[in-house]
Scaffold this motif. Structure first.
Motif, PDB file in Angstrom:
ATOM      1  N   PRO A   1      -0.933   1.388 -13.073  1.00  0.00           N
ATOM      2  CA  PRO A   1      -0.426   0.626 -12.213  1.00  0.00           C
ATOM      3  C   PRO A   1       0.729  -0.325 -12.721  1.00  0.00           C
ATOM      4  O   PRO A   1       1.696  -0.815 -11.593  1.00  0.00           O
TER       5      PRO A   1
ATOM      6  N   VAL B   1       1.117   7.375  -4.693  1.00  0.00           N
ATOM      7  CA  VAL B   1       1.834   7.613  -5.737  1.00  0.00           C
ATOM      8  C   VAL B   1       1.646   9.079  -6.266  1.00  0.00           C
ATOM      9  O   VAL B   1       0.405   9.345  -6.356  1.00  0.00           O
TER      10      VAL B   1
ATOM     11  N   ARG C   1       0.861  -1.153  -0.034  1.00  0.00           N
ATOM     12  CA  ARG C   1      -0.067  -0.025   0.039  1.00  0.00           C
ATOM     13  C   ARG C   1       0.763   1.238   0.020  1.00  0.00           C
ATOM     14  O   ARG C   1       1.764   1.293   0.845  1.00  0.00           O
TER      15      ARG C   1
ATOM     16  N   ARG D   1      -2.170   9.760  -5.955  1.00  0.00           N
ATOM     17  CA  ARG D   1      -3.051   8.335  -6.104  1.00  0.00           C
ATOM     18  C   ARG D   1      -2.695   7.368  -4.995  1.00  0.00           C
ATOM     19  O   ARG D   1      -1.725   7.496  -4.337  1.00  0.00           O
TER      20      ARG D   1
ATOM     21  N   GLN E   1      -2.116   3.262  -4.173  1.00  0.00           N
ATOM     22  CA  GLN E   1      -2.150   2.082  -5.144  1.00  0.00           C
ATOM     23  C   GLN E   1      -2.000   1.024  -3.944  1.00  0.00           C
ATOM     24  O   GLN E   1      -1.240   1.262  -3.014  1.00  0.00           O
ATOM     25  N   GLN E   2      -2.612  -0.006  -4.264  1.00  0.00           N
ATOM     26  CA  GLN E   2      -2.530  -1.350  -3.256  1.00  0.00           C
ATOM     27  C   GLN E   2      -2.533  -2.532  -4.343  1.00  0.00           C
ATOM     28  O   GLN E   2      -3.305  -2.709  -5.173  1.00  0.00           O
ATOM     29  N   ASN E   3      -1.469  -3.411  -3.874  1.00  0.00           N
ATOM     30  CA  ASN E   3      -1.291  -4.658  -4.744  1.00  0.00           C
ATOM     31  C   ASN E   3      -1.473  -5.947  -3.701  1.00  0.00           C
ATOM     32  O   ASN E   3      -0.671  -5.638  -2.837  1.00  0.00           O
TER      33      ASN E   3
ATOM     34  N   ASN F   1      -9.617  -1.260 -10.688  1.00  0.00           N
ATOM     35  CA  ASN F   1      -9.506  -2.385  -9.527  1.00  0.00           C
ATOM     36  C   ASN F   1      -9.783  -3.711 -10.220  1.00  0.00           C
ATOM     37  O   ASN F   1     -10.877  -4.092 -10.758  1.00  0.00           O
TER      38      ASN F   1
ATOM     39  N   THR G   1      -4.967  -5.433  -8.320  1.00  0.00           N
ATOM     40  CA  THR G   1      -4.335  -4.082  -8.090  1.00  0.00           C
ATOM     41  C   THR G   1      -5.745  -3.115  -7.764  1.00  0.00           C
ATOM     42  O   THR G   1      -6.620  -3.071  -8.360  1.00  0.00           O
ATOM     43  N   ARG G   2      -5.337  -2.222  -7.200  1.00  0.00           N
ATOM     44  CA  ARG G   2      -6.414  -1.061  -6.993  1.00  0.00           C
ATOM     45  C   ARG G   2      -5.709   0.413  -6.989  1.00  0.00           C
ATOM     46  O   ARG G   2      -4.532   0.477  -6.592  1.00  0.00           O
ATOM     47  N   TRP G   3      -6.215   0.985  -7.938  1.00  0.00           N
ATOM     48  CA  TRP G   3      -5.510   2.404  -8.430  1.00  0.00           C
ATOM     49  C   TRP G   3      -6.608   3.523  -8.216  1.00  0.00           C
ATOM     50  O   TRP G   3      -7.440   3.595  -9.083  1.00  0.00           O
TER      51      TRP G   3
ATOM     52  N   ASP H   1      -9.332   5.459 -12.604  1.00  0.00           N
ATOM     53  CA  ASP H   1      -9.362   4.471 -11.444  1.00  0.00           C
ATOM     54  C   ASP H   1      -9.357   3.119 -11.830  1.00  0.00           C
ATOM     55  O   ASP H   1     -10.253   2.654 -12.856  1.00  0.00           O
TER      56      ASP H   1
END
Length: 732
Positions: free
Chosen positions: A627, A491, A488, A503, A505-507, A548, A533-535, A546
């Motif tokens: 991402p 960015v 997490r 932004r 970001q979560q991977n 997901n 991934t979440r952006w 965005d």
């Protein structure tokens, strides 16, 4: 009494008296030499030995403590003052002071740790949360002693049968009494005597007690010379210490060092009273860490002996008697162990024992040498789980000319598992600051020798948890490695040097790696990973829509690491090349993928390093979502630009630099401080922006330390970009 018998008696007396005087003149007192401890100051002992040999003053007995034990043992085993001088002024001494396993001997995974994770603190978790019991690991000292005293590294050695009968003194931490070594492995005896508390780990003695530096209780063992070696003339070599300076109170280390010296000086005063001759060596202007001043210290010792010339020359021998003395010494030298017959392993799990026997197998039936023994024990110690030492056992049959080898394996102190803690930070003007505290847990031997769990946590600018289980399938290096990661992080999106968006970001990543680790410098692998991934936009505008969703990545990878250290390496070749594809990924086309990096450094003289490098990351100009894209910008990644200022599907970075060492750190603590100048050029391409080139020049300072690389510098680039930056932790 009749005259004739009287004449016979008188004649007999006239014959016997000269004979009696002749016999008395041939006898001389037994001369003993006591060598004091004192760290680097003890190198002055070599100068004393050199003077004694040049002037034919025999040494019939010798003993010592700490550095005096080291010099004394080398001389007593048959080494000449010239050989000792070469050891003292060469690179051998510096190898003794190792904070950890030399990079060249570390396993592939420990090299990864050293490059990516230079730890400030490492604690063992086996029994409790505890720090290591010494600053240095002791392996460098063990290897030095085993090599230089190889013929005497056996429990069967009687110190009275050395070329010069010998004793050395250690301190028993159980009884608080001196422990005087008179037999056994000579290298182990010296290892105990020189083990400065807190600097080198204690040594387990023959009775199971733990032993440290003998200077604590008897730094100038003149009493041992008289009582155990029966010397009739005792010559004591005393190393003078400087008077206390205000700077001695400036730090904890200096205060402890001065307090230790006070106790040592107290027991020395008693010992000097037992000596017939005291050679005071004027070493007050030197430090106990001045190992780089070996030549000067040897000269000081030589001149001190010359100053006592009149006292010493009364014991000098004629040329004929001196040669007889040397011949007798040479006749007592212990022969080399001979052919290797069998290897016995004591301690360690079955997998570790198999590794030892496997590595020694090619040498069975061949001459046993120190080089063979040390090389064959590299792999079992490379992961840091075990320490290995050895001794030779001469077989009963002298005709066989064979020896067994007994290898002792002991687990590293405190673990596994081990927890390492390291800070890292990067800051740049007109920019964000990144800082994290990094934790790495390594649990070795989980599932067998060579297998391990490695887990990481990073907290600060970003939050990351990841782990992998490295399962060794065969001793030859085939492995599988399931992996997982949660990341997490914020960015930042930039436009024309302005931050236009933030932004989130979560991977979430799960994957599997399988491959072959070849030796400690090469790995071939196949990698597969699935990514969720979440952006998400937090503030501003930019960075695309965005997202997901998920994606998958597959790569074939080759990694080569031939370097001398994990940070600044005077000579190195590092190469990583991966080719594969990103596919079934959210908002992205299926894309071929190349990830490659290369660096090469070469030393020029003793103080200069020239280096070049390149990084290529490319989807071969295929459209992929934000991402999954690559970035450039930040210290030594286009230093005049902001962190991750440029994002693209294809990036190329090249760099070249020159480093000059301005100062060296004390022996064993790293290479030192460098001035650096360099050039960087980077090109970025993405489907929504034409390719562009950024260039800059860099100048600054780099400190290569045991806990990582510290870089401070400035950079000026094109398009009006300029930065002053600092980074702490690792070398980019």
């Amino acid at each position: 009494m009749p005259m004739f018998p009287r004449l016979k008696i008188l004649a007999l007396i006239l014959v016997l008296v000269p004979f009696a005087f002749a016999q008395q003149s041939e006898q001389r007192p037994v001369i003993g030499l006591a060598l004091e401890g004192g760290g680097a100051l003890g190198l002055a002992h070599i100068g004393v030995l050199k003077w004694m040999e040049e002037h034919r003053v025999p040494i019939d007995r010798i003993d010592g403590t700490s550095m005096g034990a080291l010099i004394g043992a080398l001389y007593a085993s048959g080494k000449s003052p010239a050989e000792l001088s070469r050891l003292a002024t060469g690179d051998a001494i510096s190898s003794v002071f190792s904070l950890q396993t030399p990079y060249s001997n570390a396993s592939f995974r420990r090299r990864q740790d050293r490059r990516d994770f230079p730890a400030v603190v490492t604690v063992g978790l086996k029994n409790r949360f505890g720090l290591r019991n010494a600053i240095l690991d002791g392996n460098g000292l063990n290897e030095f002693l085993n090599k230089e005293l190889f013929n005497y590294n056996s429990s069967s050695v009687d110190f009275d049968n050395l070329p010069i009968p010998f004793r050395c003194v250690a301190t028993d931490l159980s009884t608080f009494q001196p422990h005087v070594f008179h037999s056994g492995s000579l290298s182990k005896a010296v290892r105990a005597s020189v083990s400065i508390p807190g600097v080198f780990p204690p040594v387990k003695g023959p009775d199971g007690d733990y032993l440290v530096d003998g200077g604590i209780v008897d730094n100038l063992p003149t009493g041992v010379l008289r009582d155990q070696l029966h010397a009739e003339v005792v010559i004591a070599v005393h190393l003078e210490l400087g008077k206390m300076q205000p700077s001695d109170m400036d730090s904890i280390v200096n205060v402890l060092n001065r307090a230790f010296s006070a106790g040592v000086a107290f027991n020395e005063d008693k010992s000097k009273k037992l000596a017939d001759i005291v050679l005071d060596i004027p070493t007050a202007s030197f430090s106990s860490t001045d190992y780089d001043k070996g030549k000067q210290l040897i000269d000081v010792g030589y001149q001190a002996a010359e100053a006592h010339r009149s006292q010493l020359l009364r014991y000098a021998l004629s040329e004929g008697d001196w040669q007889s003395y040397l011949d007798a010494r040479a006749a007592r030298q212990r022969p080399a162990p001979g052919m290797l017959a069998t290897v016995h392993v004591e301690g360690g799990d079955p997998g570790a024992a198999r590794e030892v026997n496997h590595d020694f197998k090619p040498h069975v039936g061949k001459p046993l040498t120190a080089a063979v023994a040390q090389k064959s024990l590299v792999n079992v110690q490379a992961d840091g789980e075990y320490n290995a030492n050895y001794e030779s056992i001469v077989l009963a049959s002298a005709e066989s000319k064979e020896s067994d080898l007994l290898v002792h394996l002991t687990r590293a102190q405190g673990g596994p598992p081990f927890l390492s803690i390291a800070p890292s930070a990067s800051a740049s003007t007109s920019n964000i600051t990144r800082g994290e505290i990094n934790f790495r847990l390594v649990d070795q031997g989980l599932g067998g020798f060579g297998s391990e769990l490695r887990a990481n946590a990073r907290v600060g600018y970003l939050t990351e948890l990841d782990g992998e289980y490295y399962r060794l399938l065969t001793p030859s290096g085939f492995f599988v490695e399931p992996r997982g990661q949660i990341l997490r992080q914020p960015v930042y999106i930039w436009s024309n040097q302005q931050r236009v968006a933030e932004r989130f970001q979560q991977n979430l990543v799960v994957g599997l790696r399988a491959g072959w680790t070849i030796g400690n410098s090469l790995q071939l692998s196949a990698d597969w990973s699935a990514i969720n991934t979440r952006w998400r936009l937090e503030t501003g505008t930019g960075g695309g829509p965005d997202l997901n969703g998920t994606g998958q990545k597959g790569l074939m990878r080759i990694t080569l690491d031939r370097a001398a250290s994990g940070g600044v390496s005077p000579d190195s070749l590092r190469l990583s090349f991966a080719a594969g594809a990103l596919y079934h990924s959210v908002a992205s086309d299926n894309a071929p993928l190349i990830e490659a990096s290369f660096s090469r450094t070469h030393h020029i003289g003793e103080k200069n390093i020239l280096g070049i490098g390149a990084d290529v990351n490319s989807y071969l100009r295929t459209k992929v979502a934000e991402p999954f894209r690559f970035t450039l910008g930040g210290p030594l990644r286009l230093s005049a630009s902001s962190f991750d200022e440029y994002r693209g599907t294809d990036t190329v970075l090249t760099r070249a630099g020159f480093m000059h060492r301005l100062a060296a750190l004390p022996t064993g603590l790293g290479q030192g401080l460098y001035a650096v100048i360099g050039y960087e050029a980077g090109e970025v391409w993405s489907p929504d922006q034409k390719s562009f080139l950024r260039q800059d020049g860099v100048a600054g300072f780099v400190a290569a330390t045991p806990v990582g690389t510290i870089t401070v510098g400035g950079s000026v680039g094109d398009a009006g970009r300029r930065k002053i930056f600092v980074s702490i932790g690792h070398w980019f």
